[in-house]
Design a protein around this motif. Structure first.
Motif, PDB file in Angstrom:
ATOM      1  N   UNK A 363      40.176  41.982  36.266  1.00 32.41           N
ATOM      2  CA  UNK A 363      40.656  42.564  35.020  1.00 32.41           C
ATOM      3  C   UNK A 363      41.959  41.968  34.521  1.00 32.41           C
ATOM      4  N   UNK A 364      42.545  41.031  35.269  1.00 35.92           N
ATOM      5  CA  UNK A 364      43.796  40.415  34.851  1.00 35.92           C
ATOM      6  C   UNK A 364      43.531  39.280  33.859  1.00 35.92           C
ATOM      7  N   UNK A 365      44.535  38.945  33.092  1.00 33.21           N
ATOM      8  CA  UNK A 365      44.358  37.962  32.018  1.00 33.21           C
ATOM      9  C   UNK A 365      44.596  36.528  32.449  1.00 33.21           C
ATOM     10  N   UNK A 366      45.282  36.313  33.539  1.00 31.46           N
ATOM     11  CA  UNK A 366      45.584  34.947  33.958  1.00 31.46           C
ATOM     12  C   UNK A 366      44.333  34.194  34.382  1.00 31.46           C
ATOM     13  N   UNK A 367      44.179  32.989  33.878  1.00 28.95           N
ATOM     14  CA  UNK A 367      43.036  32.139  34.239  1.00 28.95           C
ATOM     15  C   UNK A 367      43.529  30.762  34.621  1.00 28.95           C
ATOM     16  N   UNK A 368      42.656  30.006  35.261  1.00 24.76           N
ATOM     17  CA  UNK A 368      43.019  28.665  35.701  1.00 24.76           C
ATOM     18  C   UNK A 368      43.273  27.752  34.509  1.00 24.76           C
ATOM     19  N   UNK A 412      33.769  35.358  38.160  1.00 25.74           N
ATOM     20  CA  UNK A 412      34.922  34.457  38.021  1.00 25.74           C
ATOM     21  C   UNK A 412      34.688  33.466  36.875  1.00 25.74           C
ATOM     22  N   UNK A 413      33.477  32.956  36.761  1.00 26.23           N
ATOM     23  CA  UNK A 413      33.154  32.019  35.680  1.00 26.23           C
ATOM     24  C   UNK A 413      33.338  32.668  34.316  1.00 26.23           C
ATOM     25  N   UNK A 414      32.833  33.895  34.187  1.00 22.39           N
ATOM     26  CA  UNK A 414      32.967  34.591  32.903  1.00 22.39           C
ATOM     27  C   UNK A 414      34.430  34.846  32.560  1.00 22.39           C
ATOM     28  N   UNK A 415      35.223  35.244  33.538  1.00 27.88           N
ATOM     29  CA  UNK A 415      36.637  35.511  33.249  1.00 27.88           C
ATOM     30  C   UNK A 415      37.372  34.243  32.818  1.00 27.88           C
ATOM     31  N   UNK A 416      37.018  33.118  33.413  1.00 28.45           N
ATOM     32  CA  UNK A 416      37.701  31.874  33.089  1.00 28.45           C
ATOM     33  C   UNK A 416      37.334  31.357  31.693  1.00 28.45           C
TER      34      UNK A 416
END
Length: 524
Positions: A363-368, A412-416
């Motif tokens: 749920x956090x906004x930080x992404x690679x 993880x893919x969707x969040x990124x």
């Protein structure tokens, strides 16, 4: 079921209830003044002890029941004399209750049965809590508890009574904890006295029972093994109490020490690390001796558990997350290698913690792609679960862990990719690549389970195209997505048709076919 013990116990309980009802009735009628009530109670207790003394010494059920009833009567009488009526000072009531406890221990040792010793133990530890002195002193209570626990340790060395030592482990910490909670933690030198008592109690209740098992294995003539337990307890392994004490006592000692000194969370974590090293060293020391109860393995497991708890307290943030990822994978792999259900269980619990942290971080906004390198830890969590899944031999467990890690990879893919412009389209493409890759691996390795998961992913993408992307993406993306996946499914259809059952391969003939008469080739 033996009738003698049951009848004697029921009889003494009814007799004590009769005495209690008589006391209440006499008080309601105003017949007995407090001093007379106490005198009658003392006389009744003495009569019961005298009547049952010889039989209790021989281990007879009736004698033990009478003596136990007399000891219980002494406790009630001493408590009432000091606490209710203030007829005797604290030291006199304390002495009466302590002597009653000592009598129970003496009769128990004489008869070879531990029931009276347990009554005496509970009474001795409850004495300073039942009686209220003029000024309570926690350090004095700690020394008293330490004395009682040391006595129990000595009795255990002689008789190996497991019910006695387990009861002591519970009641001793309750007595010490109640005193500290009621009176507050001491200060100055008193704190060090209490801490010393905590350490000595931990040694007596953790180390001594294990050493007793080693002595019985090495020299059974001098340290006879314990007598077989009663029939209803034979299903419980003898080492069960050793394992329970090895786990419970260090945790209790650390908790009391942390509360005594009001240690912050990080320092408590380091105390757990130190205790884990001590448990590991103790396990190493035990492993060099004859160990029929498997205590060395237990100490190693306790060390791992303490170390895990210490990680959760001493570390935080990404460092804690990484430590749990590595530990979960290592514990699961070691548990499978050593065929240890305990290690696998610990690994599973740590893996659940990793999953909980992973879901919270989703749920956090930080992404690679935004420069947040901590996102790689989430990918490492997925990789660690996949690695552990490949080590498991149980098919259901392996499938469950693999499925959870694959869902984590999709999440993880969707969040990124979702924060990108046209994020839904990129997510669909990425899911398609992952599903196709999984399907290809399944075909090449002949793994139907991977094939099914890959196909399920691709059909999920189709559902997303129709339900989400059709309205959420730009028209050009619709053209590209539907074209790409339409072509992909046509290719997969062709490949699946070529791999249907009974099909020949370039390197092998059809077992049921014969070369064509005209061409010499195996028919397709």
């Amino acid at each position: 079921m033996p009738q003698g013990p049951v009848l004697s116990r029921v009889g003494i309980v009814l007799l004590l209830l009769s005495v209690a009802f008589f006391f209440k009735y006499s008080i309601d009628q105003g017949w007995l003044v407090p001093a007379v009530r106490i005198a009658i109670g003392g006389a009744a207790g003495l009569a019961l002890v005298v009547l049952g003394f010889q039989g209790a010494g021989r281990g007879e059920h009736l004698g033990m029941a009478l003596a136990g009833g007399g000891i219980a009567t002494f406790f009630i009488t001493g408590y009432a004399a000091h606490q209710w009526y203030s007829l005797v000072p604290y030291w006199a009531a304390f002495g009466l209750l302590f002597l009653a406890s000592a009598l129970g221990v003496y009769l128990s040792l004489r008869s070879g049965r531990q029931s009276l010793a347990m009554v005496g133990l509970v009474g001795a530890l409850a004495t300073p809590l039942l009686l209220t002195p003029v000024q309570a002193r926690v350090a004095g209570l700690a020394l008293y508890v330490c004395l009682i626990v040391g006595t129990v340790a000595g009795i255990y060395l002689a008789r190996a009574w497991r019910a006695l030592v387990v009861t002591a482990a519970v009641t001793a910490w309750l007595a010490l904890g109640t005193g500290v909670l009621l009176d507050g933690p001491p200060g100055g030198a008193s704190s060090w006295v209490v801490q010393l008592c905590i350490v000595l109690c931990a040694v007596a209740l953790w180390i001594v029972p294990v050493v007793r098992a080693l002595l019985a294995a090495s020299d059974p003539g001098r340290w006879p093994p314990p007598t077989p337990p009663e029939a209803r307890y034979q299903a419980i392994p003898w080492s069960a109490h050793l394992d329970a004490l090895s786990l419970f006592v260090p945790l209790a000692a650390i908790a009391f020490s942390a509360g005594l000194w009001d240690l912050p969370r990080g320092q408590v974590g380091w105390v757990f690390f130190g205790t884990a090293l001590l448990a590991r060293w103790f396990g190493w020391w035990v492993s060099g001796r004859e160990d029929p109860e498997g205590s060395a393995r237990t100490q190693s497991h306790v060390a791992l558990l303490l170390f895990t708890v210490g990680l959760g307290l001493a570390l935080s943030g990404d460092l804690l997350y990484l430590a749990f990822i590595v530990e979960a994978a290592v514990l699961l792999a070691l548990g499978e290698q050593k065929r240890s259900q305990v290690l696998r269980g610990l690994g599973g619990m740590v893996q659940l913690v990793v999953v909980a942290l992973f879901l919270r971080r989703m749920g956090e906004e930080g992404t690679l792609l935004k420069g947040d390198l901590s996102s790689l830890l989430d990918l490492a969590a997925v990789g660690g679960a996949l690695l552990a899944a490949t080590r498991l031999s149980d098919r259901d467990e392996r499938g469950l862990l693999f499925g959870a890690s694959y869902l984590g990879l999709l999440g993880w893919t969707a969040r990124e990719l979702l924060p990108l412009e046209g994020g839904q389209a990129w997510v669909s493409l990425a899911f398609g690549v992952e599903g196709t890759a999984l399907l290809a691996v399944g075909y090449l390795a002949v793994r139907p389970s991977l094939q099914k998961v890959g196909l399920a992913t691709l059909f999920m993408v189709v559902a997303k195209l129709l339900l989400v992307d059709l309205a959420a993406v730009e028209p050009i993306w619709r053209v590209l997505l539907f074209g790409v996946f339409g072509g992909l499914f046509l290719v997969l259809s062709r490949l699946a048709q070529g791999r249907r059952p009974g099909v020949t391969t370039p390197t092998g003939g059809d077992p049921g076919g014969a070369p064509d008469a005209g061409t010499g080739r195996t028919p397709r």
